[in-house]
Design a protein around this motif. Structure first.
Motif, short mmCIF file in Angstrom:
data_model
loop_
_atom_site.label_atom_id
_atom_site.label_comp_id
_atom_site.label_asym_id
_atom_site.label_seq_id
_atom_site.Cartn_x
_atom_site.Cartn_y
_atom_site.Cartn_z
N ALA A 327 -0.01 0.49 2.68
CA ALA A 327 -0.79 0.14 1.49
C ALA A 327 -1.93 1.14 1.31
CB ALA A 327 -1.34 -1.27 1.60
N ASP A 328 -2.61 1.49 2.41
CA ASP A 328 -3.68 2.48 2.32
C ASP A 328 -3.14 3.83 1.87
OD1 ASP A 328 -5.59 0.74 3.08
OD2 ASP A 328 -5.67 1.35 5.18
N ILE A 330 -0.67 4.77 0.07
CA ILE A 330 -0.32 5.05 -1.32
C ILE A 330 -1.52 4.91 -2.23
CG2 ILE A 330 2.14 4.51 -1.17
CD1 ILE A 330 1.54 1.78 -2.31
N GLY A 331 -2.71 4.73 -1.64
CA GLY A 331 -3.93 4.82 -2.43
C GLY A 331 -4.47 3.50 -2.96
N LEU A 332 -3.88 2.37 -2.53
CA LEU A 332 -4.43 1.08 -2.97
C LEU A 332 -5.80 0.88 -2.33
CD1 LEU A 332 -1.31 -1.25 -2.59
CD2 LEU A 332 -2.10 -0.06 -4.62
N ASP A 333 -6.75 0.30 -3.10
CA ASP A 333 -8.03 -0.01 -2.46
C ASP A 333 -7.92 -1.36 -1.75
OD1 ASP A 333 -8.39 -2.02 -4.33
OD2 ASP A 333 -9.57 -0.76 -5.67
N GLN A 336 -6.78 -4.39 -3.87
CA GLN A 336 -5.38 -4.27 -4.28
C GLN A 336 -4.42 -4.46 -3.12
OE1 GLN A 336 -5.72 -0.38 -5.90
NE2 GLN A 336 -6.12 -1.08 -7.99
N ARG A 339 -4.28 -8.11 -2.33
CA ARG A 339 -3.67 -8.91 -3.38
C ARG A 339 -2.16 -8.69 -3.49
NH1 ARG A 339 -5.19 -7.97 -9.63
NH2 ARG A 339 -3.41 -9.04 -10.55
N PHE A 340 -1.73 -7.44 -3.36
CA PHE A 340 -0.31 -7.18 -3.63
C PHE A 340 0.53 -7.09 -2.36
CE2 PHE A 340 -2.47 -5.10 -7.27
CZ PHE A 340 -2.06 -6.01 -8.21
N ILE A 341 -0.08 -6.67 -1.26
CA ILE A 341 0.73 -6.38 -0.07
C ILE A 341 0.47 -7.40 1.03
CG2 ILE A 341 1.34 -4.63 1.63
CD1 ILE A 341 1.85 -3.84 -1.30
N PRO A 344 0.31 -11.77 -0.03
CA PRO A 344 1.60 -12.41 -0.33
C PRO A 344 2.44 -12.62 0.91
CG PRO A 344 1.16 -10.65 -1.90
CD PRO A 344 0.06 -10.58 -0.87
N LEU B 63 -6.18 7.86 7.65
CA LEU B 63 -5.75 6.64 8.32
C LEU B 63 -6.46 6.54 9.66
CD1 LEU B 63 -1.91 6.37 7.62
CD2 LEU B 63 -3.77 5.08 6.60
N ASP B 86 -10.05 7.24 -1.08
CA ASP B 86 -9.02 6.72 -1.99
C ASP B 86 -8.45 7.83 -2.86
OD1 ASP B 86 -8.98 4.16 -1.08
OD2 ASP B 86 -10.44 3.39 -2.51
N ARG B 89 -6.09 9.90 -0.71
CA ARG B 89 -4.86 9.19 -0.38
C ARG B 89 -3.90 9.15 -1.57
NH1 ARG B 89 -7.55 4.30 2.92
NH2 ARG B 89 -7.52 5.29 4.99
N SER B 90 -4.46 9.12 -2.79
CA SER B 90 -3.54 9.08 -3.92
C SER B 90 -2.96 10.47 -4.21
CB SER B 90 -4.23 8.49 -5.15
OG SER B 90 -5.32 9.28 -5.51
N PHE B 102 7.47 -2.41 1.61
CA PHE B 102 6.92 -3.75 1.46
C PHE B 102 8.08 -4.73 1.30
CE2 PHE B 102 3.70 -0.93 -0.68
CZ PHE B 102 2.94 -0.79 0.47
N HIS B 104 8.45 -7.82 0.68
CA HIS B 104 8.46 -8.90 -0.32
C HIS B 104 8.60 -8.36 -1.74
CE1 HIS B 104 4.47 -7.30 -0.20
NE2 HIS B 104 4.08 -8.02 -1.23
N LEU B 113 4.29 0.00 -7.83
CA LEU B 113 3.03 -0.69 -7.57
C LEU B 113 1.81 0.25 -7.66
CD1 LEU B 113 1.84 -3.46 -6.68
CD2 LEU B 113 1.82 -2.54 -4.38
N ALA B 114 1.84 1.31 -6.85
CA ALA B 114 0.68 2.19 -6.81
C ALA B 114 0.48 2.95 -8.13
CB ALA B 114 0.79 3.15 -5.64
N VAL B 118 -3.06 2.11 -9.26
CA VAL B 118 -3.98 3.17 -8.87
C VAL B 118 -4.09 4.21 -9.98
CG1 VAL B 118 -4.51 4.92 -7.16
CG2 VAL B 118 -3.45 2.78 -6.45
N MET B 166 3.74 8.66 -6.84
CA MET B 166 2.32 8.90 -7.08
C MET B 166 2.09 10.36 -7.46
SD MET B 166 0.39 6.30 -6.86
CE MET B 166 -1.27 6.80 -6.40
#
Ligand code: ATP
Ligand code: MG
Lengths: 428, 255
Positions: A327-328, A330-333, A336, A339-341, A344, B63, B86, B89-90, B102, B104, B113-114, B118, B166
């Motif tokens: 999650a980190d 791919i740039g989610l803060d 996020q 909430r998304f990863i 759930p 990381l 951030d 990372r993007s 992921f 789920h 998602l990203a 993002v 991304m």
């Protein structure tokens, strides 16, 4: 070895046949499950005998039950020495069991309407397949229900609702800057509105006004339902927040959450309820006092939230570190990725635990009878059993209370199993 | 063996690591790392287990936190400022040994998602991009499945597509094939080779020496938290200089 004798070509295809009778349906099930061995056969007969004796002993009590009588003596007269239940008490005291003994009977339609609407408000939350627009009603519902149950002018509820809307709008507006600033601004804005709104409401307190019903007049099963629903609904988000806080990298937040959780979990609920009843009053300046129901609700919410926090923490710990890192990466803060990863998945793991704790909370709402609130059990123990009319009808009353709670808790547990299966099929 | 990739490397600097040190508690994992990566370079990092390869590339997208020295990625220095982290990372895609999809979310949702949250790209457009990259890694037909339903090789290709969605300028790979069965390794390596042909800047921790020969323009050998040797792949394999490198190469190529 000749290829001739080993080769085989089917001339006709075999059509489908039903299995032999002994391998089908009920017969097969009975044989495999009840009579599969000598021991099982014996156990089956012992159990059958056991069930039979209970039914034979209890059946007359139910079948001879008297549904129509004014007092317990009238019941005994009607029974005329036979064994039988006196269900008449449920009939005669039905409004007291459900609404308590002070709620004005002309206003019963209000809690009734509120409970029916509750189903509509919960539906979109419980069933994801329903259109998301219905959630708008769920958001309005708490304010509507407050107005219905406590009465007064609808402006009070409208003003409270607008305050929340203002807070959310402010938060949205400023959340891109900084979380703390956004929360602070939205709190201030909402409070300013509530103060202004308070004056407006005081000036027009007859707009769509329902008859006022003070908190101490609420009672019966309605009170259990009210306390249980609100405490569970509030404690789930609070519990999640506490669990996240406990994982937080910021030491102060972390220690506050740890202290809160450990303190609340270390104290029995009944103690917290006594605190709510007696001691909290000392903390408020004389003359002002927080409503007793509100105090009890705060304690129940805290209590449940502390347990839910630990359940959710278990769920969070069950996720692999890789999920956080992915999650980190791919740039989610933080918000996020939670909430998304993370949430759930963690909440899905936590469902059985959360439901376990919450069903316990629903049942524990009956503990308020000990601090002299007249909930379902309080009504039974107090006004009903101590009246000369119904002194001594224990089984019928407590049996009915047990049945009501069983239906509710069993449905909740069935729902949670269904939900787990739903989320599971998503994966495989 | 396939033909060696001949791709030009620009002078623009993509990543600059200067006298960087990192400790885990009192354990000195990375010691005085100096590394400059130009745009378009394909770098393979190898070295014995525990030598700090993963830690190095995990420092590059924050990381892991480094304690002293500088890491500049795409012109932005990595500090503890969360906004910088951030942003970097993007811009930097990362592919893990264990895929870390992921579970789920469907494959398509994994990929969109990203970009949606993002990059704030409209959902429709994000889905088109995702399908484009899923086609590139050759599994568009799996878009509506869940990660648990795919094979390891397919999952790793989804993970690559997820990073590509991304539109990163740099890709980091941490042993992307070492959790895979032999027959799946090739499909993942092929995807990575294609990526290199498109001119992506890549740092790849791997022990696939064939891949290193074919794709890399530089091989870095690490041991005990230090860069012991770096060279062009031909030179590196044919004519290793340090004893540690010789020992390592004899161990992984020897049998
Ligand atoms: N979170 C951590 N805390 C403490 N020590 C760690 C941590 N992560 C890694 N290490 C140690 O740092 C050293 C380098 O680890 P790293 O994972 O970078 O090695 P590696 O070169 O990637 O090895 P491998 O080829 O086995 O993946 C190892 O000795 C490891 O035990
Ligand atoms: Mg590693």
């Amino acid at each position: 070895m000749s290829g001739e004798s080993n080769s085989f070509v089917r001339k006709e295809m075999i059509s489908e046949r039903i299995p032999p009778a002994a391998e089908r349906g009920l017969f097969k099930w009975v044989r495999e499950n009840l009579f599969s061995s000598v021991f099982n056969t014996i156990m089956t007969f012992v159990s059958l005998w056991f069930i039979y004796s209970i039914v034979v002993a209890a059946a007359p009590w139910f079948l001879n039950g008297i549904w129509d009588a004014k007092t317990i003596r009238e019941c005994y007269d009607l029974l005329d020495g036979k064994s039988g239940a006196c269900f008449a008490v449920l009939n005669e005291r039905f409004p007291q069991l459900i609404y308590g003994f002070k709620y004005p009977s002309s206003e019963y339609w209000r809690p009734n309407l509120a409970s029916i609407l509750l189903l509509f408000a919960l539906a979109p939350i419980l069933f994801r397949k329903l259109p998301r627009r219905l959630l708008a009603f769920s958001a309005v519902y708490p304010f509507l229900a407050f107005w219905l149950i406590w009465g007064g002018s609808i402006l009070t509820s409208v003003s409270a609702f607008l305050g929340c809307v203002i807070a959310i709008v402010c938060y949205r507006r400023f959340s891109s800057r900084s979380f703390a600033i956004a929360v602070l601004i939205s709190l201030i804005a909402a409070n300013v509105w509530w103060i202004i709104g308070g004056y407006i409401v005081d000036l027009n307190d007859s707009v769509l006004a329902l008859k006022d019903v003070p908190s101490r007049d609420l009672g019966g099963f309605m009170l259990n339902l009210l306390l249980g629903t609100i405490a569970v609904c509030l404690s789930i988000p609070l519990g999640i927040a506490l669990a996240l806080g406990r994982q937080s990298g910021m030491p102060i937040i972390k220690w506050i959450c740890v202290f809160f959780i450990e303190f609340i979990r270390g104290v029995p609920l009944i103690t917290l309820l006594f605190v709510a009843n007696v001691i909290l009053a000392f903390f408020f300046p004389p003359g002002t006092s927080l409503d007793l129901i509100l105090r009890v609700l705060i304690m129940m919410t805290f209590f449940n939230a502390a347990y839910i926090a630990e359940v959710v923490r278990g769920g969070l710990a069950a996720l692999s570190k890789g999920q956080y890192e992915a999650a980190d990466s791919i740039g989610l803060d933080y918000t996020q990725s939670m909430r998304f990863i993370i949430l759930p998945q963690a909440l899905k793991i936590s469902i059985p635990g959360i439901v376990n704790v919450s069903v316990g909370m629903l049942k524990d709402t009956t503990l308020v009878s000990i601090i002299s609130m007249f909930d379902l059990v309080g009504m039974i123990r107090g006004p009903i059993l101590s009246s000369t009319d119904w002194n001594g009808v224990y089984w019928e009353l407590f049996g009915a209370a047990a049945a009501i709670f069983f239906v509710i808790c069993f449905s909740v547990s069935k729902y949670s199993q269904w939900l787990e299966r739903q989320l599971e099929t998503d994966r495989r | 063996m396939a033909e060696k990739l001949k791709l030009e490397v620009s002078d623009e600097i993509a990543i600059k690591v200067e006298s960087m040190n990192k400790w885990f508690g009192s354990f000195h994992v990375l010691r005085d790392i100096d590394l400059t990566v130009n745009r378009g370079e394909r770098i393979v990092v190898c070295g014995p287990s525990g030598s700090g390869k993963s830690t190095l590339i995990r420092c590059i997208n924050a990381l892991e936190e480094h304690q002293t020295g500088q890491i500049i990625v795409d012109g932005t220095e990595l500090t503890s400022d969360i906004k910088n982290i951030d942003r970097i990372r993007s811009e930097v895609g990362m592919v893990f040994q264990h895929f870390n999809l992921f579970p789920h979310l469907s494959i398509l949702e994994n990929c969109t998602l990203a970009p949606i949250w993002v990059r704030k790209i409209p959902k429709k457009e994000a889905e088109e991009t995702a399908m484009h990259f899923l086609e590139k890694v050759k599994i568009p037909e799996q878009a509506d499945k869940y990660p648990g339903q795919l094979s390891g090789g397919q999952q790793q290709r989804v993970a690559i597509a997820r990073s590509l969605c991304m539109r990163p300028r740099i890709m980091l790979f941490d042993e992307p094939t070492s959790a895979l069965d032999p027959e799946m390794i090739k499909e993942v390596l092929d995807t990575m080779i294609e990526l290199a042909e498109d001119g992506m800047t890549m740092i790849c921790v791997t022990h696939e020496m064939g891949f290193a020969r074919q794709v890399a323009n530089r091989v870095i050998f690490m041991d005990d938290g230090q860069i012991v040797e770096q060279n062009e792949p031909e030179q590196f394999f044919r004519n290793p200089q340090s004893d540690r490198t010789k020992l390592f190469l004899s161990q992984i190529l020897g049998h």
